[in-house]
Design a protein around this motif. Structure first.
Motif, PDB file in Angstrom:
ATOM      1  N   GLY A  90       0.654  -1.185  -0.052  1.00  9.20           N
ATOM      2  CA  GLY A  90      -0.016  -0.081  -0.106  1.00  9.20           C
ATOM      3  C   GLY A  90       0.706   1.369   0.037  1.00  9.20           C
ATOM      4  N   THR A  91       2.112   1.238   0.982  1.00 10.68           N
ATOM      5  CA  THR A  91       2.716   2.525   0.912  1.00 10.68           C
ATOM      6  C   THR A  91       3.663   2.670  -0.401  1.00 10.68           C
ATOM      7  OG1 THR A  91       3.322   1.903   3.125  1.00 10.68           O
ATOM      8  CG2 THR A  91       4.762   3.436   1.972  1.00 10.68           C
ATOM      9  N   PHE A  92       3.832   1.581  -1.210  1.00  7.79           N
ATOM     10  CA  PHE A  92       4.510   1.549  -2.375  1.00  7.79           C
ATOM     11  C   PHE A  92       3.682   2.142  -3.340  1.00  7.79           C
ATOM     12  CE2 PHE A  92       5.476  -0.152  -6.709  1.00  7.79           C
ATOM     13  CZ  PHE A  92       6.856   0.319  -6.731  1.00  7.79           C
ATOM     14  N   LEU A  93       2.508   1.810  -3.221  1.00  6.03           N
ATOM     15  CA  LEU A  93       1.206   2.229  -4.447  1.00  6.03           C
ATOM     16  C   LEU A  93       1.176   3.420  -4.128  1.00  6.03           C
ATOM     17  CD1 LEU A  93      -0.691   1.630  -6.566  1.00  6.03           C
ATOM     18  CD2 LEU A  93      -2.415   0.911  -5.024  1.00  6.03           C
ATOM     19  N   SER A  94       0.860   4.089  -2.972  1.00  8.83           N
ATOM     20  CA  SER A  94       0.587   5.271  -2.486  1.00  8.83           C
ATOM     21  C   SER A  94       1.832   6.351  -3.105  1.00  8.83           C
ATOM     22  CB  SER A  94       0.577   5.630  -1.251  1.00  8.83           C
ATOM     23  OG  SER A  94       0.418   7.006  -0.871  1.00  8.83           O
ATOM     24  N   ARG A  95       3.160   6.014  -2.805  1.00 10.49           N
ATOM     25  CA  ARG A  95       4.184   6.520  -3.412  1.00 10.49           C
ATOM     26  C   ARG A  95       4.117   6.700  -4.878  1.00 10.49           C
ATOM     27  NH1 ARG A  95       8.614   3.912   0.491  1.00 10.49           N
ATOM     28  NH2 ARG A  95       8.145   5.148   2.691  1.00 10.49           N
ATOM     29  N   GLN A 122       1.519   9.068  -5.879  1.00 11.71           N
ATOM     30  CA  GLN A 122       1.906  10.648  -5.846  1.00 11.71           C
ATOM     31  C   GLN A 122       2.979  11.085  -6.876  1.00 11.71           C
ATOM     32  OE1 GLN A 122       0.643  12.755  -3.790  1.00 11.71           O
ATOM     33  NE2 GLN A 122       2.262  14.451  -4.044  1.00 11.71           N
ATOM     34  N   PHE A 123       3.950  10.072  -7.251  1.00  7.56           N
ATOM     35  CA  PHE A 123       4.928  10.397  -7.971  1.00  7.56           C
ATOM     36  C   PHE A 123       4.480  10.742  -9.525  1.00  7.56           C
ATOM     37  CE2 PHE A 123       8.461   9.251 -11.011  1.00  7.56           C
ATOM     38  CZ  PHE A 123       9.566  10.016 -10.590  1.00  7.56           C
ATOM     39  N   THR A 124       3.540  10.079  -9.877  1.00  6.15           N
ATOM     40  CA  THR A 124       2.990  10.175 -11.055  1.00  6.15           C
ATOM     41  C   THR A 124       2.197  11.316 -11.107  1.00  6.15           C
ATOM     42  OG1 THR A 124       2.790   7.543 -11.414  1.00  6.15           O
ATOM     43  CG2 THR A 124       1.450   9.075 -12.919  1.00  6.15           C
ATOM     44  N   GLU A 125       1.269  11.732 -10.277  1.00  8.27           N
ATOM     45  CA  GLU A 125       0.549  12.846 -10.275  1.00  8.27           C
ATOM     46  C   GLU A 125       1.601  14.128 -10.308  1.00  8.27           C
ATOM     47  OE1 GLU A 125      -2.176  12.423  -7.013  1.00  8.27           O
ATOM     48  OE2 GLU A 125      -3.460  11.148  -8.108  1.00  8.27           O
ATOM     49  N   GLU A 126       2.762  14.046  -9.470  1.00 12.05           N
ATOM     50  CA  GLU A 126       3.511  15.089  -9.608  1.00 12.05           C
ATOM     51  C   GLU A 126       4.339  15.381 -10.879  1.00 12.05           C
ATOM     52  OE1 GLU A 126       5.073  14.808  -4.965  1.00 12.05           O
ATOM     53  OE2 GLU A 126       6.458  14.407  -6.566  1.00 12.05           O
ATOM     54  N   LEU A 148      15.856   7.418   0.778  1.00 16.54           N
ATOM     55  CA  LEU A 148      15.063   7.678   2.005  1.00 16.54           C
ATOM     56  C   LEU A 148      14.224   8.865   2.176  1.00 16.54           C
ATOM     57  CD1 LEU A 148      13.859   5.570   3.985  1.00 16.54           C
ATOM     58  CD2 LEU A 148      15.637   6.291   5.833  1.00 16.54           C
ATOM     59  N   LEU A 149      14.998  10.142   1.931  1.00 15.58           N
ATOM     60  CA  LEU A 149      14.536  11.229   2.074  1.00 15.58           C
ATOM     61  C   LEU A 149      13.333  11.452   1.190  1.00 15.58           C
ATOM     62  CD1 LEU A 149      14.188  14.123   3.350  1.00 15.58           C
ATOM     63  CD2 LEU A 149      16.240  14.787   1.730  1.00 15.58           C
ATOM     64  N   GLN A 150      13.504  11.049  -0.194  1.00 16.62           N
ATOM     65  CA  GLN A 150      12.506  11.119  -1.202  1.00 16.62           C
ATOM     66  C   GLN A 150      11.536  10.390  -1.081  1.00 16.62           C
ATOM     67  OE1 GLN A 150      12.438  12.950  -3.909  1.00 16.62           O
ATOM     68  NE2 GLN A 150      11.308  11.726  -5.402  1.00 16.62           N
ATOM     69  N   ASN A 151      11.645   9.279  -0.376  1.00 17.10           N
ATOM     70  CA  ASN A 151      10.369   8.329   0.226  1.00 17.10           C
ATOM     71  C   ASN A 151       9.538   9.186   1.077  1.00 17.10           C
ATOM     72  OD1 ASN A 151      10.948   6.412  -1.993  1.00 17.10           O
ATOM     73  ND2 ASN A 151      12.196   5.130  -0.294  1.00 17.10           N
ATOM     74  N   LYS A 152      10.243   9.513   2.092  1.00 16.55           N
ATOM     75  CA  LYS A 152       9.512  10.348   3.257  1.00 16.55           C
ATOM     76  C   LYS A 152       8.876  11.652   2.555  1.00 16.55           C
ATOM     77  CE  LYS A 152      10.618   7.602   6.589  1.00 16.55           C
ATOM     78  NZ  LYS A 152       9.678   6.677   7.156  1.00 16.55           N
ATOM     79  N   LEU A 204       5.085  12.194   2.430  1.00 16.30           N
ATOM     80  CA  LEU A 204       4.428  13.629   3.211  1.00 16.30           C
ATOM     81  C   LEU A 204       3.480  14.260   2.249  1.00 16.30           C
ATOM     82  CD1 LEU A 204       4.190  15.784   5.240  1.00 16.30           C
ATOM     83  CD2 LEU A 204       6.410  16.855   4.439  1.00 16.30           C
ATOM     84  N   ASP A 205       3.796  14.335   0.991  1.00 12.05           N
ATOM     85  CA  ASP A 205       2.861  14.931   0.208  1.00 12.05           C
ATOM     86  C   ASP A 205       1.532  14.106  -0.062  1.00 12.05           C
ATOM     87  OD1 ASP A 205       4.410  16.982  -0.210  1.00 12.05           O
ATOM     88  OD2 ASP A 205       5.631  15.898  -2.027  1.00 12.05           O
ATOM     89  N   ALA A 206       1.630  12.547  -0.088  1.00 13.02           N
ATOM     90  CA  ALA A 206       0.527  11.846   0.032  1.00 13.02           C
ATOM     91  C   ALA A 206      -0.395  12.045   0.971  1.00 13.02           C
ATOM     92  CB  ALA A 206       0.961  10.607  -0.203  1.00 13.02           C
ATOM     93  N   ALA A 207       0.052  12.368   2.142  1.00 12.66           N
ATOM     94  CA  ALA A 207      -0.584  12.619   3.326  1.00 12.66           C
ATOM     95  C   ALA A 207      -1.222  14.062   3.129  1.00 12.66           C
ATOM     96  CB  ALA A 207       0.121  12.649   4.745  1.00 12.66           C
TER      97      ALA A 207
END
Length: 402
Positions: free
Chosen positions: A16-21, A24-28, A164-168, A172-175
């Motif tokens: 779920g976390t991977f999908l959320s990231r 978010q990355f695609t939408e950005e 790891l910073l990129q994932n965080k 954050l942006d997904a939240a």
């Protein structure tokens, strides 16, 4: 069974976390979602680290090429290094050339001029080969190893923390996006609840049912507001902590530059020692081979002549030679001057020479003979005389005496 359930739940949460990231990355990338920008100082540190990594790799690879031009040898050394084994010692090019010269000189005869010169050159080449080996070892230890440790150690840690910073940041942006949607749903829900129904026909009732279902669906988002706010606080805290960790690591790049500067000084000193050794070896070899004095080379192109005492022309015999031994010529070491006059000179033999035929005169190093020119003779030769012996001698084996 509990362990199995735990692994499944963890796997589902990670997915779920991977999908959320990924969303978010695609939408950005499509410009459909906001992106949290890093502060300018952190961006500059990241750029400095990336630049350091790129140029360190280039310098390291080219230094390896400089020290070991043979690509096959470099590949072999790389394989042995990865296998944690010591590469077998191999003879380098100067040492190999030196061995060939020594073998050739031994076969031609150490007593001959050419054979003796080959042996001396071979010994010098071997010394240069040893100095080359020392340069490679010193440079690898004091220069290449620190650069490689940075690429394979420090920078890998930086890259890991940067990822790891990129994932965080994506978390954050997904939240933030989820909280924004939840608040929008809550606002819409309050607007629908405040609306009053007018009329009692079937269409009004049906519309009410649809609105009721819609409101129920929107309430799900409204209930997420509190949860999303809490999640946002958590992700913001994790992002800030990871940004601080990454910043501390990146600020160490300045220390890395200072360390690499010391290593660069060591490399330059090793090269200076190597070239100084090579120069001294060749200087000693030049003296051993009896190379021409510097004033011989510098006076070759002089055209001005000062008057000289006249000499007896076509003097023949040792007594006649001795009577003209005091002749002075403008350029004492310029052999071409002798070929332009009809006098004779004393000359010191620089090294042994074996006559090729009966028209030539054999020479021994350091002996002094009388030389003079003969009209029509090749400019590379003079006529030499030792007592009753006479014959052609090469001018490159002679040093004229004042």
């Amino acid at each position: 069974m509990n362990i199995m359930d735990f692994n499944v739940k963890k796997l589902a949460a990670d997915a779920g976390t991977f999908l959320s990231r990924a969303v978010q990355f695609t939408e950005e990338k499509l410009g459909q979602a906001e992106k949290t920008e890093l502060d300018a100082h952190l961006e500059n540190l990241l750029s400095k680290a990336e630049c350091t990594k790129i140029w360190t790799e280039k310098i390291m690879k080219q230094t390896e090429v400089l020290l070991q031009p043979n690509p096959n040898a470099r590949i072999e050394e790389f394989v042995y290094e990865k296998l944690d084994r010591k590469a077998p010692s191999r003879i380098n090019n100067p040492e190999l050339l030196g061995q060939y010269m020594i073998d050739a000189g031994t076969e031609f005869g150490p007593g001959t001029a050419y054979g003796n010169a080959l042996i001396k050159c071979g010994e010098t080449q071997k010394r240069i080969g040893t100095a080359d080996r020392e340069l490679i070892q010193t440079s690898a230890l004091n220069f290449l190893t620190p650069l490689r440790n940075f690429i394979e150690g420090d920078y890998k840690t930086i890259a890991k923390e940067r990822k790891l910073l990129q994932n965080k940041r994506l978390d954050l942006d997904a939240a933030k996006t989820r909280l924004k949607k939840a608040k929008a749903a809550e606002t819409r829900n309050s607007q629908l609840n405040s609306a009053r129904l007018e009329g009692d026909n079937i269409m009004v009732n049906f519309s009410y049912v649809l609105n009721f279902l819609h409101v129920k669906w929107l309430k799900i988002w409204a209930e997420e507001v509190t949860k999303s706010e809490q999640e946002l606080r958590i992700t913001q805290s994790e992002f800030d902590r990871q940004a601080e960790i990454t910043r501390l690591l990146l600020e160490g790049i300045s220390s890395t530059h200072a360390h690499h500067l010391r290593c660069l000084n060591d490399f330059v000193e090793a090269q200076m020692t190597y070239y100084a050794q090579c120069y001294q070896y060749m200087l000693d070899l030049q003296k051993q081979l009896g190379s021409f004095p510097s004033n011989y080379l510098s006076n070759n192109n002089q055209t001005s002549l000062t008057p000289v005492p006249s000499v007896l022309p076509n003097a023949i015999g040792s007594s006649a030679m001795a009577s003209t031994s005091g002749v002075a010529i403008t350029s004492p070491s310029n052999l071409s001057d002798l070929t332009e006059c009809s006098g004779s000179r004393k000359a010191r033999v620089l090294y042994d020479y074996d006559a090729a035929n009966s028209t030539e005169l054999s020479l021994l190093a350091d002996e002094v003979i009388t030389v003079f020119s003969v009209v029509g003779m090749d400019s590379d030769w003079l006529m030499g005389e030792r007592g009753n012996q006479k014959g052609k001698v090469p001018i490159t084996y002679l040093e004229l005496l004042n």
